[in-house]
Structures are given as C-alpha cells and as structure tokens.
Design a protein around this motif. Sequence first.
Motif, short mmCIF file in Angstrom:
data_model
loop_
_atom_site.label_atom_id
_atom_site.label_comp_id
_atom_site.label_asym_id
_atom_site.label_seq_id
_atom_site.Cartn_x
_atom_site.Cartn_y
_atom_site.Cartn_z
N LYS A 316 17.88 21.48 26.58
CA LYS A 316 17.18 22.65 26.05
C LYS A 316 18.12 23.84 25.96
O LYS A 316 18.13 24.57 24.95
N SER A 317 18.91 24.04 26.99
CA SER A 317 19.87 25.15 26.98
C SER A 317 20.94 24.95 25.92
O SER A 317 21.33 25.89 25.22
N ARG A 318 21.43 23.72 25.80
CA ARG A 318 22.50 23.43 24.84
C ARG A 318 22.07 23.76 23.41
O ARG A 318 22.87 24.26 22.61
N HIS A 319 20.80 23.50 23.09
CA HIS A 319 20.33 23.70 21.73
C HIS A 319 19.55 25.00 21.55
O HIS A 319 18.91 25.20 20.51
N ASN A 320 19.62 25.88 22.59
CA ASN A 320 19.01 27.22 22.51
C ASN A 320 17.53 27.16 22.15
O ASN A 320 17.05 27.89 21.27
N GLN A 322 13.34 27.40 23.07
CA GLN A 322 12.46 28.30 23.82
C GLN A 322 12.08 27.65 25.15
O GLN A 322 12.22 26.44 25.34
N ASP A 328 9.05 25.10 19.55
CA ASP A 328 10.13 24.78 18.61
C ASP A 328 9.77 23.57 17.76
O ASP A 328 10.04 23.54 16.55
#
Length: 405
Positions: A316-320, A322, A328
């Motif tokens: 989730k963080s890697r692909h920015n 929510q 999303d």
Amino acid sequence: MHCGTLCKANMAAACARSLSKVGWDLLDSPAAHRPGTLSYLLGNASAHGSRRAYSTGGTGFRSKLLSSARAGGGRVLGCAFLLGGGLGLYQTLKRSAQQHLAAEETNVSRFSTEERSRGGLKLTLYQYKTCPFCSKVRAFLDYYGLPYEIVEVNPVMRKEIKWSAYRKVPILMVDGELQLNDSSVIISSLKTHLINKMSREKNLSEILRCYPEMKSTNDRGKEVTEYNNKYWLMLNENETATVYPKKEMQTEEMKWRKWADEWLVHLISPNVYRTTGEALASFDYIVREGKFGSVEGFFAKYVGAAAMFLISKRLKSRHNLQDDVRQDLYKAVNDWVSAIGKSRQFMGGDKPNLADLAVFGVLRVMEGLQAFDDMMENTKVKHWYNRMEKATLNHEGSAAAKSSH
C-alpha cells in the motif's frame, strides 16, 4: 483438475515460502532483537510472497503476535516463522505433487478434441491460476475461441518452466516451438496474427519481432525485462482503418490497456489483504481446504496471516494508496465505467476490445473474495462485468478467429 484446488496449492506454497524466508532472516540477523526488524524483514520477504487471499472473517491471535514482535522477541518469532513455513511447505509440496501427477494424466484443455482438430495454432499456456496477467491472457483466448491447453506452474519449484530462460508467467507456447512472453505481448501479437492471417501478410514469428525485448534496472535495483510496442497492433493502413474506424479508438484502447497493467493490477493485493480479519480468514480457508495438521495449521494461519497483513501494508505504501484501499479500488473501477460511458456496452462499442478484456481479466481474479463482493456492491461495474463474463464464456469473438483459419 478443479481450478479451486490449484488456487489453494499455489497460495499455500507461496505463503509457506514467504514464512520460511522470514524465519531464516530473523534467525540470521544480528539485529533480530532491535525494534522495527520484523517490519523490515517482512518487507524484503514480500517480493517472494503470495498476492492472493480468500474471503474475510474474524480476528483473534493477531494482537498478541504483533505485540510480541514489537517487544523484540526476534529469535523466538523467527523459529515460529521457520517452523510454520517449513511444515506448510512440506504439506504443500506433497499435495502439489499429487495434483500435478493428476494434471499430467488429464492434460487440461479448454476446448474439445473436435474443436482443436479444426486447424489453427496449437497453444499451451503456462500460468498461475490466480495471476491477473495470466487471467488477462485466458480472457483473450476464451473470447476469441482459440483452443488452448493449460500447464499450471508449481510456484515453489517451477519445474514446468525450467526449460525457459524467462522465469515468469504467463508464457504461451505456439505449436511447441515459438515462445511468447509477457501478457500484453501475447495478446497484441495474437490479435495481430488473427487480422494478418486474412491477408497472409506476416506469420506469427515475424509479428513477434516487432516486440523487441529490453532489459533495464528498476528503482529498487532489480533487473527487469520490458517489451517495446507491446500495446500496439502491427497492422497496415487498411487493417488499422478496419479495426479502428475512428482514430481515437486506437489511442483509447492502448491507454486503458496500459492503465490495467500499471495501476489496476496493483490494487488487487492491498485490497485482498486489507485487514487482519481478511488475512486470518484467508489462511483459515487455506488450512481447512489444504488438510494441514494441527501444528502446521496453527503456524500457517496465525503467523502467516500476520506476515501477509504486514506485507500488504508495505505494498500500500509503495503504490501510494489511501488508508482505506477499497476507495482506490472503487475509484479506479468507476473511472473505467465512466470512460466507457452510457452510450456503449463496452470500451470497444458493441463488442469488447483489448482494453475490455484486460480490465476484465484483472478484476476477475478477485472472484469469491470479499473485495470482489464489495466492488460489485459499491461501484457501477456490475452490468459491464456481467456482459464481459457472458462474452468470454460464449466465445463471442470466435467468428473473427474462425474466419482467419
């Protein structure tokens, strides 16, 4: 072999491999007792982990597990990961060997012998059942009524593709000689072939040369293989005008095919592992259906669920994305439906085009999961999706394929 059995074998094997990797890293690391080590190692392991889960459910053991991780019990937790992964891997390999023997005996095919005897290319698809890129290729082949056989690749040993220098799936073998790699290249080259075969302008080998392979290093320092022109069909001027009566149709199709590969596919894993409850329920399903023993089941369910939940956060963080990754997914799907508009049944108009097939192929790997049910309930995609499902099941594009024989 029933596809559900294959899904469970693939999922359990990939998860067991991730747990073993995490266990060894925890045991070997001199920083095993420092805060934050667990999250770091799980992040590294995510590159090897599974990207699927099943259903949703309750919580339970996870809070104690995560709190012990934060307290720094690295070596004990490492043993747990290693034991859980190792025992799970043993069970999976034994079960997978039985399944693959059965698969070799039946030689799974999507069409009857009579249909294969009509002529055309002999196609063999090497795949993981739950891979969205493989699902894209199957959607294309099914829609156009192209007979093909499936070889399910064991995600642990991958012995089914040991002959190939290209170590990913999907791989499509044509007539046992010509190898096509990358889902978008497979689809573009086959679609070009179906059109070109009417004029006999190029054979498939010549078409494939139009998609040259290029190697590069990504932002994480990993070597990756990419293919030029993979969203293009290699057509002459008359063919292009026939396939795309309006110029913007070609641009639109290419745009959304790329969107499916570079954005939509990355929403699948974070949504499947969205909560600890979903992760726990997925491993509960795997353990129950995989007939694990009590010890193996304990580690596979609780330790595995915690690991995959944390891995999903890294994705989730890697692909920015929510905090609520469902939003999303909903936005992406509604953007797709809005792009089709109210005046068209499909992006391709009255019939699906390659963008329709790509998006459908990616989304359908979530079928049977809570993420899929939520998507169907909270977006406007249902009617388009049902039309796509009918079109592929009925091989509605087969008239064009048959006319090329």
